[in-house]
Design a protein around this motif. Structure first.
Motif, PDB file in Angstrom:
ATOM      1  N   THR A  83     -57.679  15.682  18.217  1.00  0.00           N
ATOM      2  CA  THR A  83     -58.979  15.102  18.508  1.00  0.00           C
ATOM      3  C   THR A  83     -59.471  14.216  17.185  1.00  0.00           C
ATOM      4  N   VAL A  84     -59.337  15.136  16.112  1.00  0.00           N
ATOM      5  CA  VAL A  84     -59.784  14.472  14.662  1.00  0.00           C
ATOM      6  C   VAL A  84     -58.924  13.127  14.514  1.00  0.00           C
ATOM      7  N   SER A  85     -57.693  13.173  14.601  1.00  0.00           N
ATOM      8  CA  SER A  85     -56.757  12.132  14.323  1.00  0.00           C
ATOM      9  C   SER A  85     -57.127  10.960  15.322  1.00  0.00           C
ATOM     10  N   LEU A  86     -57.255  11.186  16.739  1.00  0.00           N
ATOM     11  CA  LEU A  86     -57.578  10.082  17.748  1.00  0.00           C
ATOM     12  C   LEU A  86     -58.863   9.650  17.340  1.00  0.00           C
ATOM     13  N   ARG A  87     -60.077  10.274  16.950  1.00  0.00           N
ATOM     14  CA  ARG A  87     -61.239   9.810  16.633  1.00  0.00           C
ATOM     15  C   ARG A  87     -61.341   8.829  15.534  1.00  0.00           C
ATOM     16  N   ARG A  88     -60.365   9.188  14.365  1.00  0.00           N
ATOM     17  CA  ARG A  88     -60.174   8.437  13.362  1.00  0.00           C
ATOM     18  C   ARG A  88     -59.473   6.981  13.661  1.00  0.00           C
ATOM     19  N   GLU A  89     -58.385   7.060  14.461  1.00  0.00           N
ATOM     20  CA  GLU A  89     -57.877   5.988  14.892  1.00  0.00           C
ATOM     21  C   GLU A  89     -58.879   4.885  15.617  1.00  0.00           C
ATOM     22  N   LEU A  90     -59.711   5.590  16.569  1.00  0.00           N
ATOM     23  CA  LEU A  90     -60.806   4.931  17.317  1.00  0.00           C
ATOM     24  C   LEU A  90     -61.576   4.111  16.453  1.00  0.00           C
TER      25      LEU A  90
ATOM     26  N   ALA B 215     -63.991   8.161  30.151  1.00  0.00           N
ATOM     27  CA  ALA B 215     -63.637   7.869  31.660  1.00  0.00           C
ATOM     28  C   ALA B 215     -64.149   6.184  32.026  1.00  0.00           C
ATOM     29  N   ALA B 216     -65.059   5.769  31.030  1.00  0.00           N
ATOM     30  CA  ALA B 216     -65.558   4.481  31.486  1.00  0.00           C
ATOM     31  C   ALA B 216     -64.598   3.541  31.165  1.00  0.00           C
TER      32      ALA B 216
ATOM     33  N   ALA C  97     -67.672   4.165  21.672  1.00  0.00           N
ATOM     34  CA  ALA C  97     -67.982   5.298  22.513  1.00  0.00           C
ATOM     35  C   ALA C  97     -66.919   6.311  22.715  1.00  0.00           C
ATOM     36  N   ALA C  98     -65.687   6.197  22.792  1.00  0.00           N
ATOM     37  CA  ALA C  98     -64.766   7.053  22.801  1.00  0.00           C
ATOM     38  C   ALA C  98     -64.640   7.936  21.454  1.00  0.00           C
ATOM     39  N   ALA C  99     -64.948   7.286  20.462  1.00  0.00           N
ATOM     40  CA  ALA C  99     -65.203   8.039  19.111  1.00  0.00           C
ATOM     41  C   ALA C  99     -66.239   8.927  19.158  1.00  0.00           C
TER      42      ALA C  99
ATOM     43  N   ARG D 146     -54.298   0.210  23.408  1.00  0.00           N
ATOM     44  CA  ARG D 146     -54.351   1.444  22.406  1.00  0.00           C
ATOM     45  C   ARG D 146     -55.733   2.205  22.714  1.00  0.00           C
ATOM     46  N   ILE D 147     -56.682   1.790  22.765  1.00  0.00           N
ATOM     47  CA  ILE D 147     -58.064   2.474  23.123  1.00  0.00           C
ATOM     48  C   ILE D 147     -57.844   3.065  24.472  1.00  0.00           C
ATOM     49  N   ALA D 148     -57.320   2.426  25.255  1.00  0.00           N
ATOM     50  CA  ALA D 148     -57.262   3.047  26.680  1.00  0.00           C
ATOM     51  C   ALA D 148     -56.435   4.177  26.694  1.00  0.00           C
ATOM     52  N   GLU D 149     -55.258   4.068  25.828  1.00  0.00           N
ATOM     53  CA  GLU D 149     -54.315   5.007  25.486  1.00  0.00           C
ATOM     54  C   GLU D 149     -54.931   6.194  25.165  1.00  0.00           C
ATOM     55  N   ILE D 150     -55.729   6.143  24.122  1.00  0.00           N
ATOM     56  CA  ILE D 150     -56.367   7.309  23.338  1.00  0.00           C
ATOM     57  C   ILE D 150     -57.267   7.682  24.364  1.00  0.00           C
ATOM     58  N   CYS D 151     -58.052   7.015  25.201  1.00  0.00           N
ATOM     59  CA  CYS D 151     -59.039   7.437  26.079  1.00  0.00           C
ATOM     60  C   CYS D 151     -58.522   8.554  27.320  1.00  0.00           C
TER      61      CYS D 151
END
Length: 161
Positions: A70-77, A160-161, A35-37, A125-130
């Protein structure tokens, strides 16, 4: 679920079917990462609509920086969605270890502890990226084309969720 059935090898429809199947994976961490991705991808869309436009030349560098992050974070997600599923497998395997002897009980306790510690790291880590993605939204909103008037607010919802 076989190795090939894990996200990211599934279509969106297949992933949703797996998530709703009643099986333990993909679970909450994986779904949160996906969802975050998706939210991050909308942020990328907004940045790509803005970058390279003459009207936004004064903020192009900042928009490109947001895009890069954002690209980097999406790929990590996407990777974390898979990691969460694998972490669950390790936790499940640890709980299935035999406990007939004191040595087996100690080995199992150590394996469970280790699997839980590692398993908790993924959703953290998912929460940190969010949080990082949410922090980028207001700046992107101020600097991007008005064509993004709905994309950026919608991109906030999964994080936010």
């Amino acid at each position: 679920m076989s190795e090939s059935k894990y996200f990211p090898g599934l279509s969106v429809a297949e992933y949703l079917e797996e998530a709703s199947s009643g099986r333990p994976v993909p679970g909450g961490g994986s779904v949160a990462a996906v969802a975050a991705a998706l939210g991050a991808s909308l942020m990328e869309m907004a940045a790509n609509f803005t970058a390279g436009r003459e009207k936004y030349a004064s903020v192009e560098e900042e928009v490109k920086n947001i895009l890069s992050v954002t690209v980097s974070l999406r790929r990590e997600l996407v990777k974390l969605a898979q990691d969460d599923t694998e972490a669950y497998g390790k936790i499940s395997s640890a709980f299935k270890m035999p406990v007939r002897t004191d040595d087996e009980k100690e080995l199992r306790a150590q394996a469970v502890r280790s699997a839980l510690e590692n398993g908790c790291a993924v959703p953290m880590r998912i929460a940190e990226i969010c949080v990082k993605l949410l922090d980028l939204c207001p700046e992107l909103d101020r600097k991007s084309t008005r064509r993004n008037s709905s994309h950026i607010p919608v991109s906030r919802m999964p994080s936010a969720a």
